[in-house]
Design a protein around this motif. Structure first.
Motif, PDB file in Angstrom:
ATOM      1  N   PRO A 187      11.056  33.260  74.353  1.00  0.00           N
ATOM      2  CA  PRO A 187       9.819  32.469  74.432  1.00  0.00           C
ATOM      3  C   PRO A 187       9.696  31.707  75.746  1.00  0.00           C
ATOM      4  O   PRO A 187       8.586  31.537  76.275  1.00  0.00           O
ATOM      5  CB  PRO A 187       9.934  31.521  73.232  1.00  0.00           C
ATOM      6  N   TRP A 188      10.832  31.238  76.281  1.00  0.00           N
ATOM      7  CA  TRP A 188      10.816  30.518  77.559  1.00  0.00           C
ATOM      8  C   TRP A 188      10.341  31.429  78.696  1.00  0.00           C
ATOM      9  O   TRP A 188       9.562  31.009  79.556  1.00  0.00           O
ATOM     10  CB  TRP A 188      12.205  29.975  77.851  1.00  0.00           C
ATOM     11  N   ILE A 189      10.789  32.676  78.692  1.00  0.00           N
ATOM     12  CA  ILE A 189      10.352  33.626  79.720  1.00  0.00           C
ATOM     13  C   ILE A 189       8.857  33.891  79.597  1.00  0.00           C
ATOM     14  O   ILE A 189       8.128  33.897  80.601  1.00  0.00           O
ATOM     15  CB  ILE A 189      11.161  34.932  79.623  1.00  0.00           C
TER      16      ILE A 189
ATOM     17  N   ASN B 286      12.570  49.991  78.856  1.00  0.00           N
ATOM     18  CA  ASN B 286      11.160  50.230  79.151  1.00  0.00           C
ATOM     19  C   ASN B 286      10.272  49.530  78.124  1.00  0.00           C
ATOM     20  O   ASN B 286       9.250  48.913  78.467  1.00  0.00           O
ATOM     21  CB  ASN B 286      10.865  51.734  79.125  1.00  0.00           C
ATOM     22  N   GLN B 287      10.670  49.605  76.859  1.00  0.00           N
ATOM     23  CA  GLN B 287       9.874  49.023  75.785  1.00  0.00           C
ATOM     24  C   GLN B 287       9.866  47.497  75.845  1.00  0.00           C
ATOM     25  O   GLN B 287       8.835  46.862  75.580  1.00  0.00           O
ATOM     26  CB  GLN B 287      10.413  49.499  74.430  1.00  0.00           C
ATOM     27  N   GLN B 288      10.984  46.895  76.204  1.00  0.00           N
ATOM     28  CA  GLN B 288      11.023  45.436  76.324  1.00  0.00           C
ATOM     29  C   GLN B 288      10.171  44.953  77.493  1.00  0.00           C
ATOM     30  O   GLN B 288       9.485  43.932  77.389  1.00  0.00           O
ATOM     31  CB  GLN B 288      12.472  44.966  76.489  1.00  0.00           C
TER      32      GLN B 288
ATOM     33  N   LEU C  61       4.705  42.483  79.130  1.00  0.00           N
ATOM     34  CA  LEU C  61       3.371  42.632  79.702  1.00  0.00           C
ATOM     35  C   LEU C  61       2.289  42.491  78.640  1.00  0.00           C
ATOM     36  O   LEU C  61       1.190  42.010  78.916  1.00  0.00           O
ATOM     37  CB  LEU C  61       3.247  43.982  80.399  1.00  0.00           C
ATOM     38  N   ALA C  62       2.601  42.915  77.429  1.00  0.00           N
ATOM     39  CA  ALA C  62       1.624  42.820  76.348  1.00  0.00           C
ATOM     40  C   ALA C  62       1.445  41.386  75.865  1.00  0.00           C
ATOM     41  O   ALA C  62       0.410  41.057  75.270  1.00  0.00           O
ATOM     42  CB  ALA C  62       2.049  43.712  75.186  1.00  0.00           C
ATOM     43  N   GLN C  63       2.449  40.521  76.134  1.00  0.00           N
ATOM     44  CA  GLN C  63       2.414  39.158  75.597  1.00  0.00           C
ATOM     45  C   GLN C  63       1.949  38.097  76.582  1.00  0.00           C
ATOM     46  O   GLN C  63       1.456  37.044  76.162  1.00  0.00           O
ATOM     47  CB  GLN C  63       3.809  38.780  75.097  1.00  0.00           C
ATOM     48  N   ILE C  64       2.149  38.332  77.876  1.00  0.00           N
ATOM     49  CA  ILE C  64       1.816  37.280  78.838  1.00  0.00           C
ATOM     50  C   ILE C  64       0.325  37.281  79.181  1.00  0.00           C
ATOM     51  O   ILE C  64      -0.375  38.275  79.004  1.00  0.00           O
ATOM     52  CB  ILE C  64       2.642  37.423  80.134  1.00  0.00           C
TER      53      ILE C  64
ATOM     54  N   TYR D 199       6.421  33.040  82.752  1.00  0.00           N
ATOM     55  CA  TYR D 199       5.878  34.160  83.516  1.00  0.00           C
ATOM     56  C   TYR D 199       4.412  34.446  83.198  1.00  0.00           C
ATOM     57  O   TYR D 199       3.940  35.573  83.342  1.00  0.00           O
ATOM     58  CB  TYR D 199       6.740  35.410  83.292  1.00  0.00           C
ATOM     59  N   ARG D 200       3.688  33.433  82.837  1.00  0.00           N
ATOM     60  CA  ARG D 200       2.259  33.594  82.611  1.00  0.00           C
ATOM     61  C   ARG D 200       1.502  33.264  83.896  1.00  0.00           C
ATOM     62  O   ARG D 200       2.019  32.598  84.788  1.00  0.00           O
ATOM     63  CB  ARG D 200       1.796  32.686  81.474  1.00  0.00           C
ATOM     64  N   ALA D 201       0.284  33.716  83.984  1.00  0.00           N
ATOM     65  CA  ALA D 201      -0.612  33.378  85.097  1.00  0.00           C
ATOM     66  C   ALA D 201      -0.012  33.705  86.462  1.00  0.00           C
ATOM     67  O   ALA D 201      -0.092  32.918  87.400  1.00  0.00           O
ATOM     68  CB  ALA D 201      -1.020  31.902  85.031  1.00  0.00           C
ATOM     69  N   LEU D 202       0.590  34.879  86.570  1.00  0.00           N
ATOM     70  CA  LEU D 202       1.110  35.357  87.847  1.00  0.00           C
ATOM     71  C   LEU D 202       0.081  36.235  88.536  1.00  0.00           C
ATOM     72  O   LEU D 202      -0.785  36.835  87.904  1.00  0.00           O
ATOM     73  CB  LEU D 202       2.388  36.173  87.637  1.00  0.00           C
ATOM     74  N   ASP D 203       0.195  36.341  89.859  1.00  0.00           N
ATOM     75  CA  ASP D 203      -0.598  37.312  90.613  1.00  0.00           C
ATOM     76  C   ASP D 203       0.179  38.613  90.806  1.00  0.00           C
ATOM     77  O   ASP D 203      -0.414  39.681  90.924  1.00  0.00           O
ATOM     78  CB  ASP D 203      -0.973  36.740  91.985  1.00  0.00           C
TER      79      ASP D 203
END
Length: 265
Positions: free
Chosen positions: A144-146, A189-191, A196-199, A150-154
């Motif tokens: 959860p910390w990651i 690959n799946q992780q 990417l699906a969560q952020i 790692y949200r709102a990145l360019d």
């Protein structure tokens, strides 16, 4: 703000992040001579670097750090745990605190604690004041910390180390397979696709697949998995390779991708 990879994989890792006149080398898992050659291929001299940042003490990330820092009088940043694990490291070190960001030149650096089988590993997010770029490799699982950090990145340089089927049926002994796939190992690959699906991807324009295993993965498998998670995304998907690395990518605008994502598998 831009970045390039000098090489990414189990035989050596090094990434350069640049904003204005500030150029940071993240890890240096190649010999001093090989690092100088790879920097030259990117149009750089080691004398143009501002500092070296270390993620953890494994040799594919630190092999050339001490020699490079001593020859070019570069400051090195790493956690206390990493420094302790390296024991007789003979170069000036700035100790990184995992709960404290710091500034080097024109870049603010945010260290992020990650689960990996090292003494005190971390990854980094870089903020130029206008854009944010994250590096996330050598991580056993997505916490959860990651997800929060790692949200709102360019731009994102993201490990997709192994395909579970290839790892299970590959040449590694059971103990090594368990290490790679464990909670302190590497991202599959799946992780990677799951992250990417969560952020929040509202500002994300560049993703580079990194640290692909040469024995337990194939680029097309990683690309296929991540493309599935990026359905409807209009950014660029790239691949950092062990030998060729990844050429300069400008995250302040669109570039010429190695693999353009079309939104379909």
């Amino acid at each position: 703000m831009r970045y390039c990879s000098l090489g990414s994989g189990s035989r050596g890792n090094a990434t350069v992040v640049e904003s204005g006149q500030t150029r940071l080398l993240i890890d240096c898992g190649f010999s001093l001579r090989a690092t100088e050659q790879r920097l030259a291929q990117a149009g750089l001299s080691a004398r143009q670097l501002s500092a070296v940042l270390v993620t953890h003490e494994h040799s594919d990330h630190v092999k050339g750090v001490e020699g490079l820092a001593r020859r070019y009088q570069l400051p090195v940043y790493m956690t206390h745990g990493t420094l302790h694990a390296l024991r007789d490291f003979q170069a000036p070190v700035e100790v990184v605190q995992l709960d404290q960001g710091f500034t080097i030149g024109e870049l603010h650096v945010e260290p992020v604690a990650v689960p990996h089988d090292a003494r005190e590993p971390c990854q980094y997010i870089f903020d130029s004041g206008q854009h944010r770029f994250g590096i996330l490799t050598d991580t056993g699982m997505i916490t959860p910390w990651i997800i929060e950090r790692y949200r709102a990145l360019d731009g994102l340089f993201l490990e997709a180390n192994y395909d579970p089927h290839m790892l299970a049926n590959g040449p590694y002994p059971p103990s090594l397979r368990a290490r790679v796939s464990g909670d302190l190992g590497h991202l599959s690959n799946q992780q990677a696709a799951g992250l990417l699906a969560q952020i929040d991807r509202s500002t994300l324009r560049h993703v580079a697949i990194a640290h692909i295993s040469e024995k337990n993965n194939r680029p097309e498998l990683a690309l296929d998995e991540l493309q599935g998670a990026l359905a409807g995304w209009s950014g660029e998907l790239h691949l950092a390779e062990q030998n060729q690395g990844l050429p300069w990518q400008d995250i302040t605008g669109m570039t010429q991708p190695l693999f353009a994502h079309s939104g379909s598998r």
